[in-house]
Design a protein around this motif. Structure first.
Motif, PDB file in Angstrom:
ATOM      1  N   THR A 103       0.817  -1.207   0.000  1.00  8.94           N
ATOM      2  CA  THR A 103       0.000   0.000   0.000  1.00  8.94           C
ATOM      3  C   THR A 103       0.854   1.263   0.000  1.00  8.94           C
ATOM      4  O   THR A 103       0.327   2.363  -0.070  1.00  8.94           O
ATOM      5  CB  THR A 103      -0.931   0.031   1.225  1.00  8.94           C
ATOM      6  OG1 THR A 103      -0.133   0.011   2.409  1.00  8.94           O
ATOM      7  CG2 THR A 103      -1.873  -1.153   1.220  1.00  8.94           C
ATOM      8  N   LYS A 105       2.653   2.672  -2.242  1.00 10.75           N
ATOM      9  CA  LYS A 105       2.540   3.504  -3.433  1.00 10.75           C
ATOM     10  C   LYS A 105       1.089   3.780  -3.826  1.00 10.75           C
ATOM     11  O   LYS A 105       0.827   4.361  -4.865  1.00 10.75           O
ATOM     12  CB  LYS A 105       3.282   2.860  -4.601  1.00 10.75           C
ATOM     13  CG  LYS A 105       4.781   2.793  -4.374  1.00 10.75           C
ATOM     14  CD  LYS A 105       5.505   2.242  -5.574  1.00 10.75           C
ATOM     15  CE  LYS A 105       6.999   2.204  -5.301  1.00 10.75           C
ATOM     16  NZ  LYS A 105       7.749   1.695  -6.426  1.00 10.75           N
ATOM     17  N   THR A 107      -2.530   5.566  -3.755  1.00 11.39           N
ATOM     18  CA  THR A 107      -3.024   6.927  -3.557  1.00 11.39           C
ATOM     19  C   THR A 107      -4.457   6.851  -3.031  1.00 11.39           C
ATOM     20  O   THR A 107      -5.350   6.390  -3.746  1.00 11.39           O
ATOM     21  CB  THR A 107      -3.018   7.707  -4.890  1.00 11.39           C
ATOM     22  OG1 THR A 107      -1.700   7.672  -5.428  1.00 11.39           O
ATOM     23  CG2 THR A 107      -3.470   9.138  -4.686  1.00 11.39           C
ATOM     24  N   GLN A 116      -8.103   3.039  -2.161  1.00  8.29           N
ATOM     25  CA  GLN A 116      -6.744   3.412  -2.542  1.00  8.29           C
ATOM     26  C   GLN A 116      -6.439   2.942  -3.956  1.00  8.29           C
ATOM     27  O   GLN A 116      -6.587   1.761  -4.268  1.00  8.29           O
ATOM     28  CB  GLN A 116      -5.735   2.810  -1.565  1.00  8.29           C
ATOM     29  CG  GLN A 116      -5.956   3.263  -0.142  1.00  8.29           C
ATOM     30  CD  GLN A 116      -4.978   2.618   0.814  1.00  8.29           C
ATOM     31  OE1 GLN A 116      -4.242   1.705   0.470  1.00  8.29           O
ATOM     32  NE2 GLN A 116      -4.966   3.097   2.040  1.00  8.29           N
ATOM     33  N   GLN A 117      -5.989   3.859  -4.774  1.00  8.80           N
ATOM     34  CA  GLN A 117      -5.694   3.553  -6.174  1.00  8.80           C
ATOM     35  C   GLN A 117      -4.220   3.191  -6.324  1.00  8.80           C
ATOM     36  O   GLN A 117      -3.346   3.950  -5.938  1.00  8.80           O
ATOM     37  CB  GLN A 117      -6.045   4.755  -7.047  1.00  8.80           C
ATOM     38  CG  GLN A 117      -5.983   4.465  -8.510  1.00  8.80           C
ATOM     39  CD  GLN A 117      -6.532   5.627  -9.335  1.00  8.80           C
ATOM     40  OE1 GLN A 117      -6.585   6.758  -8.883  1.00  8.80           O
ATOM     41  NE2 GLN A 117      -6.929   5.325 -10.549  1.00  8.80           N
ATOM     42  N   ASN A 119      -3.007   2.032  -9.510  1.00  6.79           N
ATOM     43  CA  ASN A 119      -2.732   2.567 -10.841  1.00  6.79           C
ATOM     44  C   ASN A 119      -4.080   2.918 -11.463  1.00  6.79           C
ATOM     45  O   ASN A 119      -5.102   2.865 -10.788  1.00  6.79           O
ATOM     46  CB  ASN A 119      -1.914   1.585 -11.702  1.00  6.79           C
ATOM     47  CG  ASN A 119      -2.617   0.263 -11.905  1.00  6.79           C
ATOM     48  OD1 ASN A 119      -3.796   0.212 -12.248  1.00  6.79           O
ATOM     49  ND2 ASN A 119      -1.901  -0.836 -11.695  1.00  6.79           N
ATOM     50  N   TRP A 123      -7.429  -0.943  -7.792  1.00  3.70           N
ATOM     51  CA  TRP A 123      -7.787  -0.303  -6.516  1.00  3.70           C
ATOM     52  C   TRP A 123      -7.707  -1.295  -5.368  1.00  3.70           C
ATOM     53  O   TRP A 123      -8.087  -2.450  -5.512  1.00  3.70           O
ATOM     54  CB  TRP A 123      -9.223   0.207  -6.588  1.00  3.70           C
ATOM     55  CG  TRP A 123      -9.407   1.379  -7.486  1.00  3.70           C
ATOM     56  CD1 TRP A 123      -9.507   1.361  -8.850  1.00  3.70           C
ATOM     57  CD2 TRP A 123      -9.506   2.737  -7.090  1.00  3.70           C
ATOM     58  NE1 TRP A 123      -9.669   2.635  -9.310  1.00  3.70           N
ATOM     59  CE2 TRP A 123      -9.681   3.503  -8.261  1.00  3.70           C
ATOM     60  CE3 TRP A 123      -9.483   3.385  -5.861  1.00  3.70           C
ATOM     61  CZ2 TRP A 123      -9.818   4.887  -8.231  1.00  3.70           C
ATOM     62  CZ3 TRP A 123      -9.624   4.759  -5.828  1.00  3.70           C
ATOM     63  CH2 TRP A 123      -9.791   5.495  -7.000  1.00  3.70           C
TER      64      TRP A 123
END
Length: 151
Positions: A103, A105, A107, A116-117, A119, A123
């Motif tokens: 987690t 990296k 976002t 949390q994304q 890429n 998710w």
């Protein structure tokens, strides 16, 4: 284990597998009902939340029973991420641990840090249970993924 269309463009990773009834196929017309009936209310909640996320409109009930397993694959007890063109949701800490996903990296979504994304199409999300993933959070995720092609 893969539950649903293995060629689906969207995928959800889950840490546990349901009981699969004898002679069950994701392609049968009552596949969702049969799977829910063979399992606990827990799997009904998982399927409903998945339908609410991926339904192309607000009629998630119709999507749940007619299209869910054609448009989505549930990958249970995963050991590696699968190549798909659409959205991948890693559901809960146990699934992210199975996939060795960090987690660090990720976002977090501004309005909801539990979404949390990793890429553009992947998710980290809470486990598909209403206590952890309520309707307001489902709506935020739907909005976030709506701009991604193949969602």
């Amino acid at each position: 284990m893969h539950i649903g269309n293995p060629a689906a463009q969207n995928l959800i990773y889950l840490p546990h597998s349901p009981i699969i009834p004898d002679h069950w196929s994701w392609q049968q017309s009552d596949a969702v009902e049969t799977l829910i009936s063979a399992n606990s209310n827990h799997w009904r909640k998982i399927m409903v939340i998945a339908a609410k996320i991926f339904s192309p409109d607000e009629d998630w009930r119709h999507f749940l029973y007619s299209d869910l397993l054609w448009k989505l694959c549930l990958c249970t007890e995963p050991s590696a991420q699968q190549p798909v063109d659409g959205i991948q949701l890693i559901s809960g800490k146990a699934a992210s641990d199975m996939l060795n996903v960090s987690t660090l990296k990720a976002t977090p979504l501004l309005l909801e840090p539990k979404l949390q994304q990793l890429n553009a199409k992947t998710w980290l999300v809470p486990y598909l249970d209403y206590r952890q993933f309520p309707d307001r959070m489902i709506a935020l995720l739907r909005q976030a993924i709506s701009g991604v092609s193949n969602a």
